[in-house]
Design an enzyme around this catalytic site. Structure first.
Site, mmCIF file in Angstrom:
data_model
loop_
_atom_site.group_PDB
_atom_site.id
_atom_site.type_symbol
_atom_site.label_atom_id
_atom_site.label_comp_id
_atom_site.label_asym_id
_atom_site.label_seq_id
_atom_site.Cartn_x
_atom_site.Cartn_y
_atom_site.Cartn_z
ATOM 1 N N CYS A 31 -41.694 -111.365 -8.339
ATOM 2 C CA CYS A 31 -41.961 -112.782 -8.097
ATOM 3 C C CYS A 31 -42.808 -112.904 -6.840
ATOM 4 O O CYS A 31 -42.740 -112.061 -5.947
ATOM 5 C CB CYS A 31 -40.665 -113.544 -7.857
ATOM 6 S SG CYS A 31 -39.466 -113.311 -9.144
ATOM 7 N N TYR A 171 -37.677 -106.333 -21.259
ATOM 8 C CA TYR A 171 -36.936 -106.459 -20.000
ATOM 9 C C TYR A 171 -35.459 -106.757 -20.230
ATOM 10 O O TYR A 171 -35.101 -107.801 -20.781
ATOM 11 C CB TYR A 171 -37.620 -107.575 -19.211
ATOM 12 C CG TYR A 171 -37.056 -107.964 -17.864
ATOM 13 C CD1 TYR A 171 -36.329 -107.092 -17.063
ATOM 14 C CD2 TYR A 171 -37.303 -109.245 -17.367
ATOM 15 C CE1 TYR A 171 -35.855 -107.478 -15.823
ATOM 16 C CE2 TYR A 171 -36.838 -109.647 -16.122
ATOM 17 C CZ TYR A 171 -36.107 -108.755 -15.365
ATOM 18 O OH TYR A 171 -35.638 -109.148 -14.141
ATOM 19 N N HIS A 174 -31.412 -107.002 -14.155
ATOM 20 C CA HIS A 174 -31.077 -108.018 -13.165
ATOM 21 C C HIS A 174 -30.030 -109.021 -13.645
ATOM 22 O O HIS A 174 -29.896 -110.094 -13.058
ATOM 23 C CB HIS A 174 -32.351 -108.771 -12.707
ATOM 24 C CG HIS A 174 -33.313 -107.869 -11.993
ATOM 25 N ND1 HIS A 174 -34.602 -107.666 -12.419
ATOM 26 C CD2 HIS A 174 -33.172 -107.112 -10.893
ATOM 27 C CE1 HIS A 174 -35.214 -106.814 -11.606
ATOM 28 N NE2 HIS A 174 -34.359 -106.462 -10.671
ATOM 29 N N ASP A 267 -30.623 -104.877 -6.550
ATOM 30 C CA ASP A 267 -31.884 -104.164 -6.759
ATOM 31 C C ASP A 267 -32.777 -104.272 -5.519
ATOM 32 O O ASP A 267 -33.442 -103.306 -5.145
ATOM 33 C CB ASP A 267 -32.600 -104.772 -7.974
ATOM 34 C CG ASP A 267 -33.849 -104.003 -8.346
ATOM 35 O OD1 ASP A 267 -33.892 -102.786 -8.105
ATOM 36 O OD2 ASP A 267 -34.779 -104.611 -8.890
#
Ligand code: ADP
Ligand code: SF4
Length: 694
Positions: A31, A171, A174, A267
């Site tokens: 991001c 994906y 997370h 993470d």
């Protein structure tokens, strides 16, 4: 200079399915607070990474269905062909420098409240939002929803290939995507073929992978981003159990395993809570169960650590988000044998903090981040000075050091004068606090650069007075003298001094950093700053044997650390250190040996024994020297100084990133007439439709 042969392995090409990465530097999706909202800025930022040598440059997460709308976060999206334009431009920009472009397709499932699209969120179960506190529930996906979701994913993958992406990432990481929600037992209590056994919970992810491979796999790499451990023990995925089994079940399906731990807090741990390469122990098994290339992240900034991770057989590619933000030119510097020029990430997560506040990310180490397009700032170069001029910078904290570095880079004759013997200002002092040693990189990088410049002179132990500055007669003077913490309690919540704070046992962070300590064992910290300072001082004093309490007027301790993903870890650390946490508590008076407190929830006053009090509330600029000079200049027009400016904390106390940015900006703008009425950057414009004919 030539590259050191011991780093050669980092420059070996790597085949990833049908494509070949030119080297082992992989800018993983991250991001950045620009995305679809500030697309030109995002494109220029990604292009800069490719220019700097990152062999693969990815988008941030890219949502592909209105029911997985990532707003209010500024991510990318590919909902229809209209989105192909800016994503296609990003590919062009990345390809221009010979790198591969990757895209991470995402649906945030029950984590995204769909604030913009207003679609009902979807996920494995009927349940309230997970990340968001919005009063919205996700609905359980039925078979039709699953088919629609898979079709949209396939369609987005085809679009991605058609506009030039070389790599599509499926994906499941997370704890924030539909496949990871299906995979997690705690989120998935379905009784159909998508729930129950690991095979069933993994079914949707397998289907996505197979369908993406089938659709585009002949020309485009189809890779995964997969969390192998959720760091929550048996309540979540563990690398020794289901994390490993899941990788084994799909071992040869993706073209690359990009593996990490979940959730994002785990993470992207800060340097205060985890060292470089800390994910290795969780992901080391992956290469043993697949023949496909493997990558991970872990804030790798040192090429030696990167080489070691490859040589030890843990990974083939070095994934990096923050190290590539702090230094987009890291790979080039390794290639050119300029290791000492690497601007190492300090692991502070200010970049994350800004994206979490839905703003273009800023970086403590790299003030040009997010400014590549709108200000035209390049991380490695700056326009040469237009005149042979002398710049005096007073104060060698982060602002002064960065101003000196960039003015020097531009070719000005620079004098940097520092009152103390040590350079670095607050960075030097704060980096001695528990867990913050990596912050000294802010100082060390800049000193290293300045030392190489023959046009920059540094004077230590040189406290400058107004008279000396006038006498020196520099063309430009920057005052970067910093700020000091207030002792009286004035801050966000209190606008009047707290009675009794003039007493000798009331200290500030400056006192603590200078080695002063409370006179007795009981200490109360009053935190109205809400970031790291009160917590790390609490940790320090507790380790030194003090009995520490930390009072804050907010319901959460160090509330802003939610944005840097450190809030949970900080709270755990304070608890481990035995710090008594007093949320909703304001200091109302200081008395001998005790503090008078107000609890805003219980609406009660109480007394607490405190031999010493540390006030962490707000700071006052050290602007006396600036004011004195400004007065002289006003009284004597034509005095021998061309321009006079304040920079960094002396202008307005802030975080270190702000001081670095302001120092940088000062030096960039030297010699340019800046009208403060003008917008100081290029703006992104929407295309406004013409009025309908009446
Ligand atoms: P910033 O974050 O804005 O860079 P710091 O507080 O970290 O601010 O650094 C300010 C530096 O300025 C300190 O190292 C301090 O010693 C130095 N300083 C303050 N007053 C003077 C002065 N009159 N002459 C030279 N250096 C000064
Ligand atoms: Fe690293 Fe901090 Fe920059 Fe983020 S803001 S890239 S953590 S130095």
């Amino acid at each position: 200079m030539a590259r050191d042969p011991r780093y050669d392995i980092l420059f070996e090409p790597l085949k990833i399915g049908p494509v070949t990465a030119p080297n082992r530097f992989y800018q993983v999706p991250h991001c950045n607070g620009m995305g679809r909202v500030f697309p030109n800025a995002m494109i220029a930022m990604r292009g800069t990474k490719a220019e700097g040598g990152w062999g693969i440059v990815c988008t941030e997460q890219c949502d592909f269905l209105a029911s997985g709308d990532a707003s209010p976060y500024a991510e990318t999206n590919m909902w229809d062909s209209g989105d192909e334009v800016y994503l296609g431009r990003m590919c062009e920009e990345v390809h221009r420098h010979g790198s591969l472009a990757g895209i991470e397709l995402v649906h945030n499932g029950h984590d995204t409240p769909n604030l913009y699209s207003r679609e009902i969120p979807i996920g494995p179960m009927n349940r309230p939002m997970n990340w968001s506190l919005a009063p919205i529930q996700a609905r359980a996906m039925d078979k039709e929803d699953i088919r629609t979701y898979r079709r949209a994913h396939r369609q987005a993958a085809i679009r991605a290939r058609d506009i030039g992406f070389d790599m599509v990432i499926v994906y499941a990481g997370h704890d924030g995507t539909v496949p990871s929600h299906f995979l997690a037992r705690r989120h998935n209590q379905r009784t159909d073929e998508y729930g129950g056994s690991l095979e069933n919970r993994l079914r949707l992810f397998r289907e996505l992978l197979e369908e993406t491979k089938e659709a585009i796999g002949d020309t485009t790499a189809v890779t995964v981003r997969f969390a192998v451990d959720e760091m929550m023990g048996p309540d979540g995925l563990e690398w020794q159990n289901e994390g490993r089994e899941a990788v084994e079940m799909l071992a040869e399906l993706p073209d690359l395993w990009d593996v990490n731990v979940a959730d994002w807090d785990n993470d992207s741990k800060t340097s205060r809570f985890a060292p470089e390469g800390y994910q290795e122990e969780y992901v080391a098994f992956v290469k043993q169960v697949t023949t496909k290339p493997v990558s991970t992240v872990g804030r790798y900034t040192s090429p030696d650590a990167m080489v070691s991770a490859i040589r030890r057989g843990i990974v083939d590619l070095i994934g990096a988000a923050r190290p590539s933000i702090a230094d987009p030119f890291l790979p080039k510097k390794v290639e050119e044998g300029r290791i000492e020029d690497i601007r190492e990430c300090i692991g502070c997560n200010v970049c994350v903090g800004w994206t979490q506040m839905t703003a273009p990310a800023r970086c403590t180490q790299n003030p040009t981040f997010s400014e590549e397009w709108r200000k035209g700032w390049h991380p490695e170069t700056a326009a040469p000075a237009q005149a042979d001029e002398h710049v005096l910078i007073v104060g060698a904290g982060p602002a002064g050091l960065e101003a000196a570095r960039v003015a020097g880079l531009r070719g000005y004759r620079v004098t940097l004068a520092e009152a103390g013997e040590e350079l670095g200002g607050r960075v030097s002092r704060e980096s001695r606090l528990p867990g913050l040693s990596a912050w000294a990189r802010v100082r060390d990088y800049r000193i290293g650069q300045i030392q190489k410049m023959t046009n920059v002179e540094v004077y230590r132990s040189s406290r400058m007075t107004a008279a000396q500055i006038i006498e020196l007669g520099a063309d430009h003077v920057a005052i970067a003298t910093g700020a000091t913490w207030r002792r009286d309690g004035y801050g966000r919540h209190l606008s009047e001094p707290v009675p009794g704070t003039g007493a000798a046992h009331v200290l500030t962070p400056d006192d603590i950093l200078a080695g002063r300590r409370p006179p007795g064992p009981g200490v109360l910290l009053f935190d109205d700053d809400h970031y790291y300072m009160a917590s790390v001082i609490a940790e320090l004093l507790s380790a030194e044997g003090y009995e520490v309490s930390l009072a804050t007027p907010l319901p959460r301790i160090a509330a802003w650390m939610v944005h840097t993903l450190e809030h949970g870890a900080n709270q755990d650390r304070l608890a481990e250190a035995g710090v008594t946490m007093l949320p909703n508590t304001t200091l109302i008076a200081v008395e001998a040996g005790q503090a008078l407190l107000w609890n805003s929830v219980q609406r009660q006053e109480s007394e607490r024994q405190a031999d010493g009090i540390v006030m962490v509330t707000s700071r006052t600029p050290e602007e006396g020297l600036y004011r004195e000079l400004a007065q002289v200049l006003e009284a004597t027009p034509g005095a021998a100084i061309g321009t006079l400016r304040r920079v960094g904390d002396c202008l307005a106390p802030g975080i270190i990133a702000t001081a670095v940015y302001e120092g940088h900006r000062y030096a960039r703008e030297l010699g340019t007439a800046v009208d403060p009425c003008d917008v100081p950057f290029r703006r992104e414009r929407h295309v406004i439709e013409a009025a309908a004919a009446s």
